[in-house]
Design an enzyme around this catalytic site. Sequence first.
Site, PDB file in Angstrom:
ATOM      1  N   TRP A 301       0.831  -1.199   0.000  1.00 13.94           N
ATOM      2  CA  TRP A 301       0.000   0.000   0.000  1.00 13.94           C
ATOM      3  C   TRP A 301       0.870   1.255   0.000  1.00 13.94           C
ATOM      4  CZ3 TRP A 301      -0.328   3.985   3.607  1.00 13.94           C
ATOM      5  CH2 TRP A 301      -1.383   4.883   3.419  1.00 13.94           C
ATOM      6  N   HIS A 302       2.025   1.198   0.657  1.00 13.34           N
ATOM      7  CA  HIS A 302       2.883   2.368   0.744  1.00 13.34           C
ATOM      8  C   HIS A 302       3.577   2.680  -0.579  1.00 13.34           C
ATOM      9  CE1 HIS A 302       2.371   1.735   5.082  1.00 13.34           C
ATOM     10  NE2 HIS A 302       2.721   2.993   5.218  1.00 13.34           N
ATOM     11  N   GLY A 303       3.725   1.708  -1.435  1.00 13.88           N
ATOM     12  CA  GLY A 303       4.364   1.993  -2.702  1.00 13.88           C
ATOM     13  C   GLY A 303       4.725   0.731  -3.455  1.00 13.88           C
ATOM     14  N   PHE A 467       3.158   8.420  -0.672  1.00 12.49           N
ATOM     15  CA  PHE A 467       2.502   7.122  -0.487  1.00 12.49           C
ATOM     16  C   PHE A 467       1.011   7.222  -0.789  1.00 12.49           C
ATOM     17  CE2 PHE A 467       5.899   7.098   2.923  1.00 12.49           C
ATOM     18  CZ  PHE A 467       6.826   6.541   2.091  1.00 12.49           C
TER      19      PHE A 467
END
Length: 467
Positions: A301-303, A467
């Site tokens: 989800w962050h990248g 993000f």
Amino acid sequence: MLFNSFSFLFLYLPVVLAGYFVLLRWRPAWIAGWLALASLFFYGYADTRYLPLLLGSILFNYWCARHRRLLVFGVVVNLALLAYYKYANFFLPGPGWDIILPVGISFFTFTQIAYLVDCHRGGNGEYRLVHYTLFVSYFPHLIAGPVLHHKEMMPQFDRPARLDMADVAIGLSIFVVGLAKKVLLADPISVLVGPVFTPHAQPQWLEAWIGTLGYTFQLYFDFSGYSDMAIGLSRLFGVRLPLNFDSPYKAANISDFWRRWHMSLSRFLRDYLYVPLGGNRHGPLCRYRNLMLTMLLGGLWHGAGWTFVAWGALHGAYLVIQHGWQALTRASAPRWWGRWLTLLAVMVAWVVFRAPDLATAGEVLQGLAGANGVSLPRGLSGLAPQLAALGWHPAFDGIRWIDAGGPALPTLLVAMVLAFYAPNTQQLFGLSMRWTPAVWRSAVTATVFLCCLFNMNKVSEFLYFQF
């Protein structure tokens, strides 16, 4: 538009507040529409290209919520849109896939997915388009959270607006606390971080530890500062956002860390991923599998990058080890060393999170272990008196990053002390945000705000914008 910019502080925010107070007196029913328009302008100010994307997402999800048979389809479309913008470059590299990530897409997508899932489970939906638009696009949280839940926010948008000077005083105080975290702590520390995480830097032991500690506290004060500013701004309008941080570096174990760090995301991952996967209902092996899958997806989800996958895998492994240890010993680690062990594990994971690639992460981790050398950087070996007095000067013949970052070392030490010993925003203002006015509080707040203004000579983005 950034919260820590003069255009926001002295142009955008005063105009929005003035409109709010005027409508509060003459047209209270229009306030939701005013805040929604102001939020859309806020999002489109820097780059209007993605404003249609936000509006389209709002209209699509609003339509799906009104037709419950389409809710599953709506969730799939949201995930597909997020996957296209965040992961096309990762999974399908090539000249035709140079896609720019829209700011805040992860936050407004997750907010709407939670809304659709709750509607599918039988919850009451919000069927007024203006209020739903405000819920999704509300400018204090839109760019970097917290991740909002409609059950917490919709009743607040729906109740009659009123002017409460206590809300204004509390909101301004919390906003200044967050601004100080960003401007006076996080930004100065950043000069210690970049050179250490440059590819092929191969930092030695002291350099690696200073850079790792720098990023550990830069990220915390940067992101918690944004969250505080969002909470404070929202309180100006009488709306309370959920708390997002609770002294995470004081955590006794990894589970406790995730109850304290980015609390709104942790809640989302628990309620909409871990529990639907089965949670801990089918035995320890399934529990460990679900923990690992949840953290892997949380990392993604962050990248889109192997560093984020590895970071999620590390935290998944941490959680599995912790729960496995507790199941075997029937006991938790003593708090005095459990905290230090947890912080060390978190710092190791932050190295992987921050590094541009796994090779660079490996170099920094080797530096932490002393594999790249343990000698003091050139120019520092004879500076014991200056180090003791924190009197580093750029004229000393040290390596470049130490020279540039020397003045930031005192700030790093202050940040570490504050993170461990000072009350966080939740403790400072209380869970119920009870706050009594006093002259000394006003003077301290005004002084801190002036210090922030004098140090806003270079506007910097918040780390979680990426993000």
